[in-house]
Design a protein around this motif. Structure first.
Motif, PDB file in Angstrom:
ATOM      1  N   LEU A  24       0.757  -1.171  -0.027  1.00 42.25           N
ATOM      2  CA  LEU A  24      -0.054   0.023  -0.070  1.00 42.25           C
ATOM      3  C   LEU A  24       0.870   1.448  -0.101  1.00 42.25           C
ATOM      4  O   LEU A  24       1.830   1.278   0.583  1.00 42.25           O
ATOM      5  N   THR A  25       0.578   2.248  -1.006  1.00 44.02           N
ATOM      6  CA  THR A  25       1.457   3.419  -0.834  1.00 44.02           C
ATOM      7  C   THR A  25       0.455   4.628  -0.452  1.00 44.02           C
ATOM      8  O   THR A  25      -0.811   4.841  -0.853  1.00 44.02           O
ATOM      9  N   THR A  26       1.032   5.725   0.365  1.00 40.43           N
ATOM     10  CA  THR A  26       0.256   6.703   0.891  1.00 40.43           C
ATOM     11  C   THR A  26       1.317   7.655   1.178  1.00 40.43           C
ATOM     12  O   THR A  26       2.472   7.639   1.163  1.00 40.43           O
ATOM     13  N   ALA A  74       0.115  10.866  -9.109  1.00 39.53           N
ATOM     14  CA  ALA A  74       1.501  10.006  -8.553  1.00 39.53           C
ATOM     15  C   ALA A  74       1.251   8.621  -8.407  1.00 39.53           C
ATOM     16  O   ALA A  74       2.144   7.904  -8.496  1.00 39.53           O
ATOM     17  N   GLY A  75      -0.008   8.262  -8.405  1.00 40.58           N
ATOM     18  CA  GLY A  75      -0.443   6.949  -8.491  1.00 40.58           C
ATOM     19  C   GLY A  75      -0.660   6.267  -6.985  1.00 40.58           C
ATOM     20  O   GLY A  75      -0.428   5.124  -6.920  1.00 40.58           O
ATOM     21  N   LEU A  76      -0.748   7.245  -5.826  1.00 43.07           N
ATOM     22  CA  LEU A  76      -0.916   6.811  -4.521  1.00 43.07           C
ATOM     23  C   LEU A  76      -2.302   5.881  -4.562  1.00 43.07           C
ATOM     24  O   LEU A  76      -3.161   6.397  -4.961  1.00 43.07           O
ATOM     25  N   PRO A 144      -9.418   5.947  -1.758  1.00 41.59           N
ATOM     26  CA  PRO A 144      -9.681   6.022  -0.577  1.00 41.59           C
ATOM     27  C   PRO A 144      -8.663   7.150   0.204  1.00 41.59           C
ATOM     28  O   PRO A 144      -7.508   7.436  -0.171  1.00 41.59           O
ATOM     29  N   VAL A 145      -9.189   7.749   1.302  1.00 40.89           N
ATOM     30  CA  VAL A 145      -8.712   8.895   1.872  1.00 40.89           C
ATOM     31  C   VAL A 145      -8.342   8.652   3.362  1.00 40.89           C
ATOM     32  O   VAL A 145      -9.177   8.213   4.072  1.00 40.89           O
ATOM     33  N   VAL A 310       3.571  -1.127   4.238  1.00 36.59           N
ATOM     34  CA  VAL A 310       2.984   0.060   3.720  1.00 36.59           C
ATOM     35  C   VAL A 310       4.218   1.183   3.538  1.00 36.59           C
ATOM     36  O   VAL A 310       5.234   1.292   4.137  1.00 36.59           O
ATOM     37  N   VAL A 311       3.950   1.700   2.109  1.00 38.76           N
ATOM     38  CA  VAL A 311       5.256   2.680   1.741  1.00 38.76           C
ATOM     39  C   VAL A 311       4.835   3.871   1.853  1.00 38.76           C
ATOM     40  O   VAL A 311       3.731   4.239   1.164  1.00 38.76           O
ATOM     41  N   SER A 312       5.473   4.702   2.308  1.00 40.32           N
ATOM     42  CA  SER A 312       5.173   6.185   2.278  1.00 40.32           C
ATOM     43  C   SER A 312       6.710   7.103   2.705  1.00 40.32           C
ATOM     44  O   SER A 312       7.620   6.630   2.826  1.00 40.32           O
TER      45      SER A 312
END
Length: 359
Positions: A24-26, A74-76, A144-145, A310-312
């Motif tokens: 998951l990227t955020t 950006a594709g998040l 999703p937010v 998760v990638v952030s």
């Protein structure tokens, strides 16, 4: 690991996500404001101009929509509005909580000032803080937010306390208010809440207070709501493994800025929660290459398996030039997708978790 944790993360997996693995990227929260939004704020505050509250509201709406769209481009997987409506992480909430008042800015370092609030009476919940912000952002995107909220411990620690016997009791009352706000957000449709507690890194001996605050925050919150805790810039060995007892699904930690010097801290004992792993340095105005970010993601896989990662970015990116912030996000997403592909193809070996022994 909490029983609902994997399903809790998988709900944010896009329907068209091609890879078997899902990282998951955020983003953590803040993002650079467009220069014209700062200009709009100046015009609104200048009585000589006819730039009224409606004009300023329109400017903030436009900025929130723009940055949400920038996160999409950006594709998040999970987006925020970059906190376009917020000025400072404590001040914003203190203006919305009964019991706080402001008496002018306080010098904090160098030539920087912070409008530090005072708690002058028992804090109370009145109007919602973030529901309108969430509903607007959710209407501007089909992704999703995530909703970042400054945590009660930081709200207490970064304020003057003139009403409570001690900071601890103030923090607990604030935690009850945060719980009320999250319940309202959940009612509005929010499923991903991030509690920001930067003060924990500077006062790690109080981790038990933060733990009790979190227990109050999550009371009666549905299990499908993902609760994260963001703690930036500190000596994590002073709060690990104690933080694993906190009732959250995800820990969001800053490690890139320290060149991953603290990586070993989280390997023993086993990291049992999801890890939102900082893979780009928000204090570096150079955009990391996709290849460098892939190597950083691999460091996260030394701590947890892919299903817990998760990638952030390390932290909020608001102090970066906007084009740099966007470049980091875009490369971060590309790197995550590349790592997923390598995981699918078996080109990247990761430490698998042993099944827990029955007691």
């Amino acid at each position: 690991m909490s029983q609902h944790q994997n399903a809790n993360k998988d709900q944010f997996r896009p329907e068209d996500h091609a890879a078997e693995h899902f990282l998951l990227t955020t983003v953590v929260g803040s993002y650079p404001k467009p220069k014209w939004l700062n200009r709009a704020k100046e015009l609104y505050r200048d009585p000589e101009h006819g730039f009224d509250a409606d004009d300023y509201q329109e400017a903030k709406d436009d900025a929130a929509r723009l940055i949400t769209n920038e996160h999409e481009r950006a594709g998040l997987d999970v987006v925020v509005d970059g906190e376009m409506r917020r000025n400072e992480m404590v001040e914003y909430f203190a203006h919305r909580i009964d019991g706080y008042e402001f008496n002018g800015p306080v010098k904090v370092w160098g030539h920087n000032y912070f409008d530090k609030p005072s708690v002058v009476s028992e804090v109370e919940y009145d109007e919602t803080w973030l529901v309108d912000e969430y509903e607007f952002t959710a209407s501007a995107t089909d992704r999703p937010v995530k909703v970042p909220i400054t945590g009660p411990y930081t709200l207490a620690n970064w304020s003057f306390n003139e009403a409570y016997d001690d900071e601890e009791s103030l923090a607990y009352d604030l935690a009850d208010l945060v719980n009320e706000e999250i319940a309202k957000l959940v009612e509005a449709g929010a499923r991903y809440i991030q509690i920001d507690e930067p003060a924990l890194a500077t006062t790690p001996d109080d981790h038990a207070i933060v733990g009790e605050c979190l227990e109050r925050i999550v009371a009666d919150i549905p299990e499908d709501v993902r609760i994260g805790l963001h703690v930036c810039y500190g000596d994590y060995s002073r709060i690990y493994p104690e933080i694993l007892e906190f009732p959250v699904d995800e820990f969001d930690l800053e490690l890139a800025n320290g060149d991953y010097d603290q990586l070993e801290v989280f390997k023993d004992p086993e990291f049992t929660k999801d890890l939102a792993f900082g893979v780009v340095d928000v204090h570096d105005a150079e955009v990391e290459s996709v290849e460098d970010i892939e190597r950083n993601i691999e460091k996260g896989l030394e701590i947890v398996p892919p299903e817990q990662l998760v990638v952030s970015p390390d932290c909020g990116v608001k102090l970066l030039p906007r084009e740099v912030a966007y470049g980091k996000m875009k490369n971060m997403v590309e790197a995550a997708r590349n790592v997923e592909k390598r995981l699918d193809e078996g080109d990247l070996e990761v430490q698998s978790r042993a099944a827990p022994a029955d007691d």
